[in-house]
Enzyme design. Sequence first.
Site, PDB file in Angstrom:
ATOM      1  N   HIS A   4       0.823  -1.217   0.000  1.00 59.19           N
ATOM      2  CA  HIS A   4       0.000   0.000   0.000  1.00 59.19           C
ATOM      3  C   HIS A   4       0.860   1.271   0.000  1.00 59.19           C
ATOM      4  O   HIS A   4       0.370   2.364   0.310  1.00 59.19           O
ATOM      5  CB  HIS A   4      -0.949   0.005   1.202  1.00 59.19           C
ATOM      6  CG  HIS A   4      -2.011  -1.049   1.093  1.00 59.19           C
ATOM      7  ND1 HIS A   4      -2.762  -1.452   2.173  1.00 59.19           N
ATOM      8  CD2 HIS A   4      -2.446  -1.789   0.043  1.00 59.19           C
ATOM      9  CE1 HIS A   4      -3.618  -2.397   1.775  1.00 59.19           C
ATOM     10  NE2 HIS A   4      -3.439  -2.618   0.507  1.00 59.19           N
TER      11      HIS A   4
ATOM     12  N   GLY B  38      -1.732  -8.820  13.022  1.00 60.28           N
ATOM     13  CA  GLY B  38      -2.258  -7.494  13.301  1.00 60.28           C
ATOM     14  C   GLY B  38      -3.055  -6.875  12.168  1.00 60.28           C
ATOM     15  O   GLY B  38      -2.864  -5.704  11.833  1.00 60.28           O
ATOM     16  N   THR B  39      -3.950  -7.673  11.569  1.00 56.16           N
ATOM     17  CA  THR B  39      -4.805  -7.098  10.537  1.00 56.16           C
ATOM     18  C   THR B  39      -6.241  -7.565  10.711  1.00 56.16           C
ATOM     19  O   THR B  39      -6.483  -8.706  11.101  1.00 56.16           O
ATOM     20  CB  THR B  39      -4.296  -7.414   9.111  1.00 56.16           C
ATOM     21  OG1 THR B  39      -5.112  -6.745   8.158  1.00 56.16           O
ATOM     22  CG2 THR B  39      -4.272  -8.911   8.834  1.00 56.16           C
TER      23      THR B  39
ATOM     24  N   ASN C  29      -3.244 -12.208  16.212  1.00 56.37           N
ATOM     25  CA  ASN C  29      -4.022 -10.974  16.249  1.00 56.37           C
ATOM     26  C   ASN C  29      -4.583 -10.748  17.647  1.00 56.37           C
ATOM     27  O   ASN C  29      -4.823 -11.715  18.376  1.00 56.37           O
ATOM     28  CB  ASN C  29      -5.182 -11.087  15.237  1.00 56.37           C
ATOM     29  CG  ASN C  29      -5.460  -9.758  14.549  1.00 56.37           C
ATOM     30  OD1 ASN C  29      -4.555  -9.161  13.980  1.00 56.37           O
ATOM     31  ND2 ASN C  29      -6.682  -9.290  14.643  1.00 56.37           N
TER      32      ASN C  29
HETATM   33  C1  BV8 Z   1      -8.285  -2.537  -5.134  1.00 55.93           C
HETATM   34  C2  BV8 Z   1      -2.843   3.069   2.430  1.00 55.93           C
HETATM   35  C3  BV8 Z   1      -8.486  -3.315  -7.407  1.00 55.93           C
HETATM   36  C4  BV8 Z   1      -3.268   4.434   2.756  1.00 55.93           C
HETATM   37  C5  BV8 Z   1      -4.769   1.538   2.481  1.00 55.93           C
HETATM   38  C6  BV8 Z   1     -13.797  -6.895  -2.342  1.00 55.93           C
HETATM   39  C7  BV8 Z   1     -14.819  -6.796  -1.444  1.00 55.93           C
HETATM   40  C8  BV8 Z   1     -15.133  -5.519  -0.876  1.00 55.93           C
HETATM   41  C9  BV8 Z   1     -14.406  -4.358  -1.204  1.00 55.93           C
HETATM   42  C10 BV8 Z   1     -13.397  -4.464  -2.086  1.00 55.93           C
HETATM   43  C11 BV8 Z   1     -13.098  -5.716  -2.668  1.00 55.93           C
HETATM   44  N1  BV8 Z   1     -12.049  -5.522  -3.503  1.00 55.93           N
HETATM   45  C12 BV8 Z   1     -11.696  -4.195  -3.483  1.00 55.93           C
HETATM   46  C13 BV8 Z   1     -12.511  -3.537  -2.621  1.00 55.93           C
HETATM   47  C14 BV8 Z   1     -12.429  -2.109  -2.328  1.00 55.93           C
HETATM   48  C15 BV8 Z   1     -11.381  -1.763  -1.272  1.00 55.93           C
HETATM   49  C16 BV8 Z   1     -11.726  -2.404   0.040  1.00 55.93           C
HETATM   50  O1  BV8 Z   1     -11.207  -3.460   0.393  1.00 55.93           O
HETATM   51  N2  BV8 Z   1     -12.583  -1.695   0.777  1.00 55.93           N
HETATM   52  C17 BV8 Z   1     -12.957  -2.163   2.138  1.00 55.93           C
HETATM   53  C18 BV8 Z   1     -13.002  -0.949   3.052  1.00 55.93           C
HETATM   54  C19 BV8 Z   1     -14.252  -2.919   2.095  1.00 55.93           C
HETATM   55  N3  BV8 Z   1     -10.021  -2.164  -1.684  1.00 55.93           N
HETATM   56  C20 BV8 Z   1      -9.341  -1.307  -2.485  1.00 55.93           C
HETATM   57  O2  BV8 Z   1      -9.772  -0.260  -2.913  1.00 55.93           O
HETATM   58  C21 BV8 Z   1      -7.916  -1.748  -2.869  1.00 55.93           C
HETATM   59  N4  BV8 Z   1      -7.701  -1.645  -4.293  1.00 55.93           N
HETATM   60  O3  BV8 Z   1      -9.036  -3.411  -4.743  1.00 55.93           O
HETATM   61  O4  BV8 Z   1      -7.910  -2.360  -6.455  1.00 55.93           O
HETATM   62  C22 BV8 Z   1      -7.549  -4.475  -7.535  1.00 55.93           C
HETATM   63  C23 BV8 Z   1      -7.475  -5.491  -6.604  1.00 55.93           C
HETATM   64  C24 BV8 Z   1      -6.591  -6.580  -6.798  1.00 55.93           C
HETATM   65  C25 BV8 Z   1      -5.782  -6.632  -7.868  1.00 55.93           C
HETATM   66  C26 BV8 Z   1      -5.869  -5.586  -8.787  1.00 55.93           C
HETATM   67  C27 BV8 Z   1      -6.745  -4.504  -8.604  1.00 55.93           C
HETATM   68  C28 BV8 Z   1      -6.865  -0.808  -2.233  1.00 55.93           C
HETATM   69  C29 BV8 Z   1      -6.917  -0.875  -0.769  1.00 55.93           C
HETATM   70  C30 BV8 Z   1      -5.722  -0.104  -0.164  1.00 55.93           C
HETATM   71  C31 BV8 Z   1      -6.176   1.197   0.485  1.00 55.93           C
HETATM   72  N5  BV8 Z   1      -5.062   1.819   1.227  1.00 55.93           N
HETATM   73  N6  BV8 Z   1      -3.710   2.108   3.120  1.00 55.93           N
HETATM   74  C32 BV8 Z   1      -3.131   4.742   4.213  1.00 55.93           C
HETATM   75  O5  BV8 Z   1      -2.570   3.934   4.970  1.00 55.93           O
HETATM   76  O6  BV8 Z   1      -3.574   5.838   4.565  1.00 55.93           O
HETATM   77  S1  BV8 Z   1      -5.737   0.397   3.315  1.00 55.93           S
HETATM   78  C33 BV8 Z   1      -5.397   0.637   5.000  1.00 55.93           C
HETATM   79  O7  BV8 Z   1      -6.516   0.143   5.676  1.00 55.93           O
HETATM   80  C34 BV8 Z   1      -4.225  -0.151   5.521  1.00 55.93           C
HETATM   81  O8  BV8 Z   1      -3.139  -0.177   4.635  1.00 55.93           O
HETATM   82  C35 BV8 Z   1      -4.844  -1.529   5.723  1.00 55.93           C
HETATM   83  O9  BV8 Z   1      -4.842  -2.247   4.529  1.00 55.93           O
HETATM   84  C36 BV8 Z   1      -6.275  -1.185   6.091  1.00 55.93           C
HETATM   85  C37 BV8 Z   1      -6.422  -1.193   7.568  1.00 55.93           C
HETATM   86  O10 BV8 Z   1      -6.506  -2.508   7.943  1.00 55.93           O
HETATM   87  P1  BV8 Z   1      -5.527  -3.110   9.087  1.00 55.93           P
HETATM   88  O11 BV8 Z   1      -4.102  -2.816   8.757  1.00 55.93           O
HETATM   89  O12 BV8 Z   1      -5.955  -4.492   9.249  1.00 55.93           O
HETATM   90  O13 BV8 Z   1      -5.860  -2.208  10.374  1.00 55.93           O
HETATM   91  P2  BV8 Z   1      -7.204  -2.205  11.235  1.00 55.93           P
HETATM   92  O14 BV8 Z   1      -7.122  -1.013  12.082  1.00 55.93           O
HETATM   93  O15 BV8 Z   1      -8.382  -2.434  10.354  1.00 55.93           O
HETATM   94  O16 BV8 Z   1      -7.095  -3.532  12.158  1.00 55.93           O
HETATM   95  C38 BV8 Z   1      -6.049  -3.641  13.080  1.00 55.93           C
HETATM   96  C39 BV8 Z   1      -6.081  -5.087  13.562  1.00 55.93           C
HETATM   97  O17 BV8 Z   1      -4.974  -5.269  14.440  1.00 55.93           O
HETATM   98  C40 BV8 Z   1      -7.350  -5.430  14.339  1.00 55.93           C
HETATM   99  O18 BV8 Z   1      -7.798  -6.727  13.929  1.00 55.93           O
HETATM  100  C41 BV8 Z   1      -6.884  -5.450  15.805  1.00 55.93           C
HETATM  101  O19 BV8 Z   1      -7.550  -6.461  16.536  1.00 55.93           O
HETATM  102  C42 BV8 Z   1      -5.424  -5.844  15.644  1.00 55.93           C
HETATM  103  N7  BV8 Z   1      -4.569  -5.302  16.717  1.00 55.93           N
HETATM  104  C43 BV8 Z   1      -4.644  -4.087  17.330  1.00 55.93           C
HETATM  105  N8  BV8 Z   1      -3.616  -3.954  18.221  1.00 55.93           N
HETATM  106  C44 BV8 Z   1      -2.892  -5.125  18.152  1.00 55.93           C
HETATM  107  C45 BV8 Z   1      -3.488  -5.971  17.160  1.00 55.93           C
HETATM  108  N9  BV8 Z   1      -2.992  -7.183  16.849  1.00 55.93           N
HETATM  109  C46 BV8 Z   1      -1.886  -7.601  17.541  1.00 55.93           C
HETATM  110  N10 BV8 Z   1      -1.253  -6.826  18.483  1.00 55.93           N
HETATM  111  C47 BV8 Z   1      -1.732  -5.613  18.828  1.00 55.93           C
HETATM  112  N11 BV8 Z   1      -1.099  -4.891  19.763  1.00 55.93           N
END
Ligand code: BV8
Length: 228
Positions: A105, A171-172, A197
């Site tokens: 990303h 952690g995702t 996680n």
């Molecule tokens: C794309 C950069 C086409 C910017 C980011 C299928 C179904 C539904 C939707 C879609 C789909 N396919 C595509 C989509 C659309 C979209 C998407 O997924 N939307 C979601 C919201 C439904 N995806 C896209 O647009 C992607 N592009 O699909 O292009 C394509 C695909 C394939 C091949 C060719 C073309 C692009 C997505 C990228 C967007 N950019 N980041 C920035 O950072 O500002 S995404 C950003 O959010 C992060 O990079 C990361 O990916 C995501 C956040 O998720 P996590 O990292 O998991 O963080 P989160 O806070 O959610 O969770 C934290 C976890 O850690 C929790 O589970 C928690 O319990 C745990 N935790 C917390 N503390 C701890 C811990 N674990 C262990 N220890 C701890 N201490």
Amino acid sequence: MKVVVLTGAGISAESGVPTFRDADGLWEGHRVEDVATPEAFDAAPSVVQAFYDARRAALTTVDPNPAHDALARLGEVLGDELLLVTQNIDDLHERAGSPTVLHMHGELLAAWCTACGHRVRWAGTLGDQPPCPGCGAPALRPDVVWFGEVPYEMDRIVDALVDADLFVSVGTSGAVYPAAGFVQQARAYGARTLELNLQPSEGSRWFHESRQGPAGLLVPAWVDSLLG
Ligand code: BV8
């Protein structure tokens, strides 16, 4: 043994980097999905630049934690047998010493010129519209993959998932694709799959094994068990 490790915001949480689900996922009242899109950048570039300038500046206030250190140790031992893929745009894996990190990303410490396509390492701000070192145009944007944009090096990632003996996710939340689908791809090609996680994620059911707890404890313990 070929290993693919995928990390998310949770691995940097103990370093003080807020996750996306922290703070109810809002930034200054914006849904993250609303500031991390090309549409948002077109509509309000200064808001988006401020979002990333603040996160880039905050990088100097955080350090890698034992989870990053353990993966760096694993990288030293496994070499090319390990592909470390991160969704994170921070530089904590590199600062922990991980030899190779694939930022699917993008990275906070990089900028991309929308006028000439030049990419450049960048540690300062972009909100003040500095000229592109390549063409001089005030057209630099953060070199990160926004929602609706294609993640980086997908071919290399898919090749590694196909070859993997072991796929480990750290952690995702499994909420964002295509990263959230990697476990199913790896499993379909015969890999053993393990989740580390804090809480069960949206993809936990796809893993052979899911361990709950802080990455700072789970990852060193897993690496020690793997390296024996
Ligand atoms: C794309 C950069 C086409 C910017 C980011 C299928 C179904 C539904 C939707 C879609 C789909 N396919 C595509 C989509 C659309 C979209 C998407 O997924 N939307 C979601 C919201 C439904 N995806 C896209 O647009 C992607 N592009 O699909 O292009 C394509 C695909 C394939 C091949 C060719 C073309 C692009 C997505 C990228 C967007 N950019 N980041 C920035 O950072 O500002 S995404 C950003 O959010 C992060 O990079 C990361 O990916 C995501 C956040 O998720 P996590 O990292 O998991 O963080 P989160 O806070 O959610 O969770 C934290 C976890 O850690 C929790 O589970 C928690 O319990 C745990 N935790 C917390 N503390 C701890 C811990 N674990 C262990 N220890 C701890 N201490």
